[in-house]
Design an enzyme around this catalytic site. Structure first.
Site, PDB file in Angstrom:
ATOM      1  N   THR A 225       0.833  -1.207   0.000  1.00  0.00           N
ATOM      2  CA  THR A 225       0.000   0.000   0.000  1.00  0.00           C
ATOM      3  C   THR A 225       0.863   1.250   0.000  1.00  0.00           C
ATOM      4  OG1 THR A 225      -1.734  -1.201   1.190  1.00  0.00           O
ATOM      5  CG2 THR A 225      -1.859   1.206   1.201  1.00  0.00           C
ATOM      6  N   GLU A 243       5.691   4.496   7.292  1.00  0.00           N
ATOM      7  CA  GLU A 243       6.154   3.456   8.214  1.00  0.00           C
ATOM      8  C   GLU A 243       5.511   2.171   7.739  1.00  0.00           C
ATOM      9  OE1 GLU A 243       5.778   0.794  10.781  1.00  0.00           O
ATOM     10  OE2 GLU A 243       5.071   2.178  12.332  1.00  0.00           O
ATOM     11  N   CYS A 277       4.153  -3.714  13.824  1.00  0.00           N
ATOM     12  CA  CYS A 277       5.123  -3.615  12.725  1.00  0.00           C
ATOM     13  C   CYS A 277       6.549  -3.848  13.218  1.00  0.00           C
ATOM     14  CB  CYS A 277       5.020  -2.240  12.061  1.00  0.00           C
ATOM     15  SG  CYS A 277       3.455  -1.947  11.214  1.00  0.00           S
TER      16      CYS A 277
END
Length: 469
Positions: A225, A243, A277
Protein backbone atom coordinates in the site's frame (compact mmCIF):
# COMPACT_ATOMS: atom_id res chain seq x y z
CA UNK A 1 -16.34 12.21 30.57
CA UNK A 2 -19.05 10.11 28.94
CA UNK A 3 -20.15 6.58 29.71
CA UNK A 4 -19.09 3.88 27.25
CA UNK A 5 -22.59 3.73 25.75
CA UNK A 6 -22.79 7.51 25.40
CA UNK A 7 -19.38 7.68 23.75
CA UNK A 8 -20.31 4.94 21.28
CA UNK A 9 -23.65 6.59 20.54
CA UNK A 10 -21.93 9.92 19.88
CA UNK A 11 -19.99 8.48 16.93
CA UNK A 12 -22.78 6.33 15.51
CA UNK A 13 -24.28 7.99 12.43
CA UNK A 14 -27.94 8.88 12.54
CA UNK A 15 -28.35 8.33 8.81
CA UNK A 16 -26.41 7.22 5.76
CA UNK A 17 -24.59 4.02 4.94
CA UNK A 18 -22.93 2.19 7.81
CA UNK A 19 -20.60 -0.75 8.33
CA UNK A 20 -21.15 -3.20 11.17
CA UNK A 21 -18.03 -3.69 13.26
CA UNK A 22 -17.66 -7.08 14.93
CA UNK A 23 -15.67 -8.09 18.00
CA UNK A 24 -12.81 -10.37 16.81
CA UNK A 25 -12.91 -12.23 20.14
CA UNK A 26 -16.59 -13.16 20.12
CA UNK A 27 -18.08 -12.28 16.76
CA UNK A 28 -20.58 -10.02 18.51
CA UNK A 29 -21.54 -6.60 17.21
CA UNK A 30 -19.50 -3.70 18.59
CA UNK A 31 -21.30 -0.92 16.74
CA UNK A 32 -22.06 0.78 13.46
CA UNK A 33 -19.43 2.90 11.73
CA UNK A 34 -20.21 5.49 9.09
CA UNK A 35 -19.10 4.74 5.55
CA UNK A 36 -17.86 8.12 4.39
CA UNK A 37 -17.41 8.94 0.74
CA UNK A 38 -14.99 10.94 -1.36
CA UNK A 39 -17.49 13.79 -1.16
CA UNK A 40 -17.21 13.64 2.66
CA UNK A 41 -13.45 13.78 2.30
CA UNK A 42 -13.71 16.89 0.14
CA UNK A 43 -15.83 18.53 2.82
CA UNK A 44 -13.28 17.65 5.50
CA UNK A 45 -10.35 18.94 3.47
CA UNK A 46 -12.17 22.18 2.70
CA UNK A 47 -12.84 22.69 6.41
CA UNK A 48 -9.22 21.92 7.25
CA UNK A 49 -7.93 24.42 4.68
CA UNK A 50 -10.20 27.07 6.19
CA UNK A 51 -9.26 26.34 9.82
CA UNK A 52 -5.50 25.97 9.41
CA UNK A 53 -4.29 29.60 9.01
CA UNK A 54 -5.86 30.79 12.27
CA UNK A 55 -4.50 27.75 14.08
CA UNK A 56 -1.00 28.41 12.74
CA UNK A 57 -1.28 32.08 13.73
CA UNK A 58 -1.88 31.15 17.37
CA UNK A 59 1.78 30.30 17.81
CA UNK A 60 3.52 27.37 19.46
CA UNK A 61 2.59 28.22 23.05
CA UNK A 62 -1.15 28.41 22.42
CA UNK A 63 -1.10 25.27 20.30
CA UNK A 64 0.84 23.44 23.01
CA UNK A 65 -1.74 24.51 25.59
CA UNK A 66 -4.55 23.12 23.44
CA UNK A 67 -2.77 19.80 22.98
CA UNK A 68 -2.12 19.51 26.72
CA UNK A 69 -5.85 20.02 27.26
CA UNK A 70 -6.55 17.39 24.61
CA UNK A 71 -4.35 14.95 26.54
CA UNK A 72 -6.37 15.72 29.68
CA UNK A 73 -9.58 15.02 27.75
CA UNK A 74 -8.23 11.65 26.60
CA UNK A 75 -7.40 10.75 30.18
CA UNK A 76 -10.89 11.69 31.36
CA UNK A 77 -12.35 9.19 28.88
CA UNK A 78 -9.50 6.69 29.11
CA UNK A 79 -11.46 3.70 30.41
CA UNK A 80 -14.30 4.17 27.92
CA UNK A 81 -11.81 4.46 25.05
CA UNK A 82 -9.94 1.37 26.25
CA UNK A 83 -13.17 -0.63 26.47
CA UNK A 84 -14.06 0.33 22.90
CA UNK A 85 -10.55 -0.43 21.67
CA UNK A 86 -10.60 -3.86 23.29
CA UNK A 87 -13.95 -4.74 21.76
CA UNK A 88 -13.10 -3.49 18.29
CA UNK A 89 -9.44 -4.44 17.93
CA UNK A 90 -9.45 -7.46 20.25
CA UNK A 91 -6.50 -6.57 22.45
CA UNK A 92 -6.92 -7.16 26.17
CA UNK A 93 -7.46 -4.31 28.58
CA UNK A 94 -4.40 -5.27 30.59
CA UNK A 95 -0.77 -5.87 29.75
CA UNK A 96 0.80 -3.71 27.03
CA UNK A 97 -2.56 -3.51 25.30
CA UNK A 98 -5.74 -1.36 25.37
CA UNK A 99 -5.26 0.69 28.53
CA UNK A 100 -1.59 0.98 27.68
CA UNK A 101 -2.46 2.26 24.19
CA UNK A 102 -4.89 4.90 25.43
CA UNK A 103 -2.34 6.01 28.01
CA UNK A 104 0.23 6.31 25.25
CA UNK A 105 -2.16 8.59 23.33
CA UNK A 106 -2.14 11.08 26.19
CA UNK A 107 1.61 10.70 26.67
CA UNK A 108 2.39 11.33 23.00
CA UNK A 109 0.10 14.35 22.87
CA UNK A 110 2.00 15.83 25.81
CA UNK A 111 5.37 14.87 24.34
CA UNK A 112 4.61 16.59 21.05
CA UNK A 113 3.24 19.65 22.82
CA UNK A 114 6.28 19.89 25.07
CA UNK A 115 9.05 19.39 22.52
CA UNK A 116 10.66 22.71 21.52
CA UNK A 117 11.68 23.39 17.95
CA UNK A 118 13.58 26.66 17.91
CA UNK A 119 15.11 28.36 14.89
CA UNK A 120 18.62 27.04 14.27
CA UNK A 121 21.50 29.38 13.47
CA UNK A 122 23.35 27.67 10.62
CA UNK A 123 26.07 30.23 9.94
CA UNK A 124 27.12 33.30 11.91
CA UNK A 125 30.67 34.22 10.95
CA UNK A 126 30.42 38.01 10.86
CA UNK A 127 29.76 38.10 7.14
CA UNK A 128 26.94 35.60 6.67
CA UNK A 129 24.02 34.99 9.00
CA UNK A 130 21.58 32.18 8.20
CA UNK A 131 18.76 30.69 10.26
CA UNK A 132 16.75 27.54 9.60
CA UNK A 133 13.05 27.70 10.45
CA UNK A 134 10.19 25.22 9.99
CA UNK A 135 6.85 26.54 8.78
CA UNK A 136 3.48 24.73 8.70
CA UNK A 137 2.79 22.60 5.65
CA UNK A 138 -0.95 23.26 5.63
CA UNK A 139 -3.15 20.16 5.62
CA UNK A 140 -1.71 16.79 6.65
CA UNK A 141 -3.43 13.54 5.70
CA UNK A 142 -3.06 10.58 8.06
CA UNK A 143 -3.87 6.99 7.07
CA UNK A 144 -3.68 4.59 9.98
CA UNK A 145 -3.61 0.83 10.57
CA UNK A 146 -5.80 -1.57 12.54
CA UNK A 147 -3.20 -2.93 14.96
CA UNK A 148 -2.58 0.20 17.11
CA UNK A 149 -5.35 2.39 15.67
CA UNK A 150 -5.56 5.03 18.40
CA UNK A 151 -1.89 5.32 19.28
CA UNK A 152 -0.60 5.54 15.73
CA UNK A 153 -3.25 8.13 14.89
CA UNK A 154 -1.84 10.25 17.70
CA UNK A 155 1.70 9.64 16.46
CA UNK A 156 0.57 11.15 13.16
CA UNK A 157 -1.66 14.03 14.21
CA UNK A 158 -0.10 15.32 17.45
CA UNK A 159 3.12 16.63 15.86
CA UNK A 160 1.20 17.74 12.77
CA UNK A 161 -1.08 19.92 14.87
CA UNK A 162 1.73 21.28 17.05
CA UNK A 163 3.55 22.42 13.92
CA UNK A 164 0.50 24.49 12.93
CA UNK A 165 -1.08 22.12 10.44
CA UNK A 166 -4.66 20.89 10.12
CA UNK A 167 -5.21 17.14 9.81
CA UNK A 168 -7.61 14.75 8.09
CA UNK A 169 -7.54 11.15 9.36
CA UNK A 170 -8.54 8.07 7.42
CA UNK A 171 -8.70 5.06 9.82
CA UNK A 172 -8.56 1.42 8.87
CA UNK A 173 -11.88 -0.05 7.76
CA UNK A 174 -11.36 -2.75 10.41
CA UNK A 175 -11.05 -0.33 13.37
CA UNK A 176 -12.80 2.98 12.65
CA UNK A 177 -14.83 3.28 15.85
CA UNK A 178 -11.96 3.81 18.23
CA UNK A 179 -10.39 6.48 16.04
CA UNK A 180 -13.73 8.25 15.62
CA UNK A 181 -14.19 8.25 19.39
CA UNK A 182 -10.63 9.39 20.08
CA UNK A 183 -10.86 12.31 17.68
CA UNK A 184 -14.30 13.23 19.04
CA UNK A 185 -12.75 13.49 22.52
CA UNK A 186 -9.73 15.48 21.29
CA UNK A 187 -11.93 17.87 19.33
CA UNK A 188 -13.44 19.07 22.60
CA UNK A 189 -10.26 21.17 22.88
CA UNK A 190 -9.60 22.12 19.25
CA UNK A 191 -11.09 24.64 16.80
CA UNK A 192 -13.86 23.35 14.57
CA UNK A 193 -12.74 21.87 11.27
CA UNK A 194 -9.07 21.59 12.23
CA UNK A 195 -9.11 17.84 12.80
CA UNK A 196 -11.55 15.41 11.23
CA UNK A 197 -12.01 11.70 10.55
CA UNK A 198 -13.20 10.31 7.23
CA UNK A 199 -14.16 6.70 7.80
CA UNK A 200 -14.26 5.38 4.26
CA UNK A 201 -12.85 2.73 1.98
CA UNK A 202 -9.86 2.51 -0.30
CA UNK A 203 -11.19 5.14 -2.66
CA UNK A 204 -11.11 7.67 0.20
CA UNK A 205 -7.51 6.78 1.00
CA UNK A 206 -6.54 7.01 -2.65
CA UNK A 207 -8.11 10.46 -2.98
CA UNK A 208 -6.40 11.65 0.20
CA UNK A 209 -3.04 10.53 -1.22
CA UNK A 210 -3.53 12.46 -4.44
CA UNK A 211 -5.48 15.46 -3.10
CA UNK A 212 -3.87 18.74 -4.25
CA UNK A 213 -4.82 20.54 -1.03
CA UNK A 214 -3.05 17.96 1.15
CA UNK A 215 0.61 18.89 1.48
CA UNK A 216 1.83 15.92 3.50
CA UNK A 217 0.68 12.34 3.95
CA UNK A 218 1.56 10.07 6.85
CA UNK A 219 0.91 6.37 6.41
CA UNK A 220 1.46 3.30 8.56
CA UNK A 221 0.71 -0.02 6.92
CA UNK A 222 1.91 -2.52 4.37
CA UNK A 223 4.77 -1.95 1.95
CA UNK A 224 2.46 -2.74 -0.96
CA UNK A 225 0.00 0.00 0.00
CA UNK A 226 2.89 2.36 0.72
CA UNK A 227 4.15 1.94 -2.84
CA UNK A 228 0.66 2.73 -4.16
CA UNK A 229 0.61 5.90 -2.05
CA UNK A 230 3.98 6.97 -3.43
CA UNK A 231 2.60 6.65 -6.95
CA UNK A 232 -0.65 8.45 -6.10
CA UNK A 233 1.17 11.33 -4.42
CA UNK A 234 3.67 11.93 -7.21
CA UNK A 235 1.68 14.43 -9.27
CA UNK A 236 1.36 16.81 -6.33
CA UNK A 237 4.95 16.21 -5.11
CA UNK A 238 3.45 15.50 -1.73
CA UNK A 239 5.71 15.09 1.29
CA UNK A 240 5.50 11.60 2.76
CA UNK A 241 6.28 9.77 5.96
CA UNK A 242 5.87 6.04 5.43
CA UNK A 243 6.15 3.46 8.21
CA UNK A 244 5.77 0.23 6.28
CA UNK A 245 6.05 -3.48 6.88
CA UNK A 246 8.85 -5.00 8.87
CA UNK A 247 10.19 -8.45 9.62
CA UNK A 248 12.36 -7.57 12.57
CA UNK A 249 15.31 -9.77 13.51
CA UNK A 250 16.63 -10.36 17.02
CA UNK A 251 20.14 -11.73 17.55
CA UNK A 252 20.97 -13.41 20.86
CA UNK A 253 24.73 -13.43 21.44
CA UNK A 254 26.33 -16.50 23.05
CA UNK A 255 27.04 -14.75 26.37
CA UNK A 256 23.35 -13.87 27.01
CA UNK A 257 21.58 -15.42 30.00
CA UNK A 258 18.52 -17.27 28.62
CA UNK A 259 16.50 -16.93 31.81
CA UNK A 260 17.22 -13.21 32.17
CA UNK A 261 16.20 -12.31 28.62
CA UNK A 262 13.26 -14.70 28.13
CA UNK A 263 10.47 -12.34 29.19
CA UNK A 264 11.94 -9.46 27.18
CA UNK A 265 12.12 -11.69 24.13
CA UNK A 266 8.55 -12.78 24.65
CA UNK A 267 7.09 -9.27 24.80
CA UNK A 268 9.35 -8.11 21.98
CA UNK A 269 7.69 -10.73 19.80
CA UNK A 270 4.19 -11.06 21.23
CA UNK A 271 3.19 -7.52 22.20
CA UNK A 272 -0.33 -6.98 20.83
CA UNK A 273 -0.36 -10.72 20.10
CA UNK A 274 2.39 -10.17 17.53
CA UNK A 275 0.38 -7.61 15.56
CA UNK A 276 3.00 -4.87 15.63
CA UNK A 277 5.12 -3.61 12.72
CA UNK A 278 8.23 -3.37 14.89
CA UNK A 279 7.71 -6.63 16.78
CA UNK A 280 10.42 -9.27 16.93
CA UNK A 281 9.51 -11.68 14.13
CA UNK A 282 12.72 -13.70 13.58
CA UNK A 283 14.88 -14.80 16.51
CA UNK A 284 18.48 -15.89 15.86
CA UNK A 285 20.15 -17.74 18.74
CA UNK A 286 23.72 -19.00 18.99
CA UNK A 287 24.23 -22.76 19.08
CA UNK A 288 25.76 -22.62 22.55
CA UNK A 289 22.55 -21.41 24.23
CA UNK A 290 19.93 -22.33 21.62
CA UNK A 291 18.23 -25.10 23.60
CA UNK A 292 18.27 -23.09 26.82
CA UNK A 293 16.68 -20.04 25.15
CA UNK A 294 14.00 -22.26 23.60
CA UNK A 295 13.26 -23.79 26.99
CA UNK A 296 13.09 -20.50 28.91
CA UNK A 297 11.02 -18.77 26.23
CA UNK A 298 8.56 -21.67 26.19
CA UNK A 299 8.19 -21.42 29.96
CA UNK A 300 7.38 -17.72 29.80
CA UNK A 301 4.98 -18.14 26.87
CA UNK A 302 3.12 -20.94 28.63
CA UNK A 303 2.24 -18.58 31.47
CA UNK A 304 0.73 -15.79 29.36
CA UNK A 305 -3.08 -16.15 29.27
CA UNK A 306 -4.90 -15.57 25.98
CA UNK A 307 -8.62 -14.88 25.66
CA UNK A 308 -11.34 -12.26 25.50
CA UNK A 309 -9.80 -8.85 26.06
CA UNK A 310 -12.48 -7.75 28.50
CA UNK A 311 -11.37 -10.49 30.91
CA UNK A 312 -8.97 -8.70 33.25
CA UNK A 313 -6.77 -11.80 33.49
CA UNK A 314 -5.80 -11.98 29.82
CA UNK A 315 -2.75 -10.35 28.24
CA UNK A 316 -3.02 -11.86 24.73
CA UNK A 317 -6.03 -11.64 22.45
CA UNK A 318 -7.28 -12.73 19.04
CA UNK A 319 -6.02 -11.77 15.63
CA UNK A 320 -7.98 -8.73 14.58
CA UNK A 321 -9.44 -10.18 11.40
CA UNK A 322 -9.91 -13.42 9.50
CA UNK A 323 -7.47 -12.49 6.73
CA UNK A 324 -4.65 -12.07 9.24
CA UNK A 325 -5.62 -15.26 11.04
CA UNK A 326 -5.33 -17.18 7.76
CA UNK A 327 -1.88 -15.70 7.04
CA UNK A 328 -0.56 -16.86 10.42
CA UNK A 329 -2.21 -20.28 10.19
CA UNK A 330 -0.88 -20.92 6.68
CA UNK A 331 2.67 -19.91 7.58
CA UNK A 332 2.70 -22.12 10.67
CA UNK A 333 1.24 -25.04 8.74
CA UNK A 334 3.99 -24.66 6.12
CA UNK A 335 6.63 -24.61 8.84
CA UNK A 336 5.22 -27.76 10.43
CA UNK A 337 5.09 -29.48 7.04
CA UNK A 338 8.76 -28.65 6.47
CA UNK A 339 9.75 -30.60 9.58
CA UNK A 340 10.34 -27.66 11.91
CA UNK A 341 9.90 -28.45 15.61
CA UNK A 342 6.86 -27.04 17.41
CA UNK A 343 7.79 -26.02 20.93
CA UNK A 344 4.39 -24.56 21.76
CA UNK A 345 1.08 -23.95 20.03
CA UNK A 346 0.47 -24.42 16.34
CA UNK A 347 -2.82 -26.18 17.15
CA UNK A 348 -5.78 -23.76 16.92
CA UNK A 349 -9.14 -24.93 18.20
CA UNK A 350 -11.57 -24.80 15.27
CA UNK A 351 -14.54 -24.79 17.64
CA UNK A 352 -13.44 -21.70 19.54
CA UNK A 353 -15.25 -18.46 18.68
CA UNK A 354 -13.15 -15.55 17.51
CA UNK A 355 -9.87 -15.35 15.63
CA UNK A 356 -7.69 -16.86 18.34
CA UNK A 357 -4.42 -18.42 17.22
CA UNK A 358 -2.45 -19.96 20.09
CA UNK A 359 0.93 -18.61 21.11
CA UNK A 360 3.30 -20.54 18.88
CA UNK A 361 7.07 -21.11 19.04
CA UNK A 362 8.78 -22.95 16.17
CA UNK A 363 12.37 -24.21 16.52
CA UNK A 364 14.88 -25.90 14.20
CA UNK A 365 13.54 -24.03 11.20
CA UNK A 366 15.41 -23.12 8.03
CA UNK A 367 16.14 -19.43 7.49
CA UNK A 368 14.46 -19.57 4.08
CA UNK A 369 11.22 -21.01 5.42
CA UNK A 370 8.22 -18.73 4.69
CA UNK A 371 7.54 -18.30 8.41
CA UNK A 372 10.97 -16.65 8.63
CA UNK A 373 11.15 -14.88 5.28
CA UNK A 374 7.61 -13.46 5.28
CA UNK A 375 6.09 -11.16 7.89
CA UNK A 376 3.64 -13.24 9.91
CA UNK A 377 2.19 -10.36 11.98
CA UNK A 378 0.78 -12.65 14.62
CA UNK A 379 1.57 -14.88 17.60
CA UNK A 380 4.06 -17.24 15.93
CA UNK A 381 7.82 -16.88 16.40
CA UNK A 382 10.46 -18.84 14.46
CA UNK A 383 13.73 -19.47 16.34
CA UNK A 384 16.74 -20.03 14.08
CA UNK A 385 20.18 -21.37 15.02
CA UNK A 386 23.39 -19.65 14.02
CA UNK A 387 27.05 -20.54 14.54
CA UNK A 388 28.95 -17.29 13.93
CA UNK A 389 28.12 -13.62 14.34
CA UNK A 390 28.78 -13.05 10.66
CA UNK A 391 26.19 -15.70 9.82
CA UNK A 392 23.60 -14.12 12.14
CA UNK A 393 24.12 -10.68 10.63
CA UNK A 394 23.90 -12.11 7.11
CA UNK A 395 20.60 -13.75 8.03
CA UNK A 396 19.26 -10.57 9.65
CA UNK A 397 20.14 -8.40 6.65
CA UNK A 398 18.95 -10.81 3.96
CA UNK A 399 15.45 -9.36 3.56
CA UNK A 400 14.37 -6.19 1.75
CA UNK A 401 12.81 -4.68 4.90
CA UNK A 402 14.49 -3.06 7.86
CA UNK A 403 12.19 -1.41 10.38
CA UNK A 404 13.70 -2.58 13.66
CA UNK A 405 16.05 -5.18 15.10
CA UNK A 406 17.59 -6.11 18.44
CA UNK A 407 20.77 -7.55 19.93
CA UNK A 408 20.77 -9.38 23.28
CA UNK A 409 23.92 -9.55 25.41
CA UNK A 410 25.23 -8.32 28.78
CA UNK A 411 28.29 -6.99 26.92
CA UNK A 412 27.00 -3.63 25.68
CA UNK A 413 30.13 -2.88 23.68
CA UNK A 414 29.86 -6.14 21.76
CA UNK A 415 26.10 -5.68 21.31
CA UNK A 416 26.54 -2.18 19.89
CA UNK A 417 29.20 -3.43 17.47
CA UNK A 418 26.74 -6.01 16.15
CA UNK A 419 23.91 -3.45 16.10
CA UNK A 420 25.95 -1.13 13.89
CA UNK A 421 26.14 -3.85 11.22
CA UNK A 422 22.37 -4.46 11.06
CA UNK A 423 20.37 -2.76 8.31
CA UNK A 424 17.42 -1.37 10.24
CA UNK A 425 16.05 2.01 11.21
CA UNK A 426 16.25 1.20 14.94
CA UNK A 427 18.33 -1.44 16.69
CA UNK A 428 17.50 -2.00 20.36
CA UNK A 429 19.87 -3.55 22.91
CA UNK A 430 18.35 -6.08 25.33
CA UNK A 431 14.83 -5.01 24.41
CA UNK A 432 12.74 -4.84 21.26
CA UNK A 433 10.11 -2.41 20.00
CA UNK A 434 10.48 0.05 22.88
CA UNK A 435 9.51 3.30 21.16
CA UNK A 436 9.97 6.60 22.98
CA UNK A 437 8.34 9.93 22.04
CA UNK A 438 11.72 11.65 22.42
CA UNK A 439 13.60 9.29 20.10
CA UNK A 440 13.25 9.42 16.28
CA UNK A 441 11.75 6.33 14.68
CA UNK A 442 11.65 5.28 11.04
CA UNK A 443 12.48 2.46 8.66
CA UNK A 444 15.28 1.45 6.33
CA UNK A 445 15.08 -0.28 2.95
CA UNK A 446 11.46 -1.08 2.00
CA UNK A 447 10.20 -0.44 5.52
CA UNK A 448 9.67 3.16 4.52
CA UNK A 449 11.21 6.59 4.96
CA UNK A 450 10.73 9.70 7.01
CA UNK A 451 11.05 10.03 10.77
CA UNK A 452 8.53 10.29 13.59
CA UNK A 453 8.94 11.38 17.23
CA UNK A 454 11.11 13.96 18.91
CA UNK A 455 12.56 17.05 17.31
CA UNK A 456 13.33 15.23 14.06
CA UNK A 457 9.73 14.05 13.82
CA UNK A 458 8.48 17.63 14.20
CA UNK A 459 10.81 18.76 11.41
CA UNK A 460 9.24 16.20 9.07
CA UNK A 461 5.88 17.94 9.60
CA UNK A 462 7.11 21.36 8.60
CA UNK A 463 8.49 23.09 5.54
CA UNK A 464 12.13 24.10 6.07
CA UNK A 465 12.81 27.74 5.34
CA UNK A 466 16.24 29.39 5.45
CA UNK A 467 16.40 33.07 6.24
CA UNK A 468 19.74 34.28 4.97
CA UNK A 469 20.94 37.78 5.76
Amino acid sequence: METYDALLASITPGSGETRTIFDPATGGVVGEAPVHTVADLETAVTAAVAAQPAWAALGHDARSAALFKAADAVERSAEELAQLLSREQGKPLNGPNARFEVGACAAWLRAAAGTPLDPEVIVDDGETYAELHYRPIGVVGAIGPWNWPMMITIWQIAPALWMGNAAVVKPSEYTPLGVLALVKVINEELPEGLLSVVSGGREVGARLAEHPAVGKLMFTGSTTTGKAIIRSSADTVKRLTLELGGNDAGIVLPDADPKTIAEGLFWGAFINTGQTCAALKRLYVHDDIYDAVCEELTTVANNMPMGNGLDENNVLGPLQNKAQYDIVANLVDAAKASGARVLLGGNPDPGQPGYFYPTTLIADIDNNNPLVAEEQFGPALPIIRYSTIDQAIEYANALDVGLGASVWSPNLTAAREVAARIEAGTVWINKHGAVDPRVPFGGAKQSGYGLEFGVEGLKHLGVPQVING
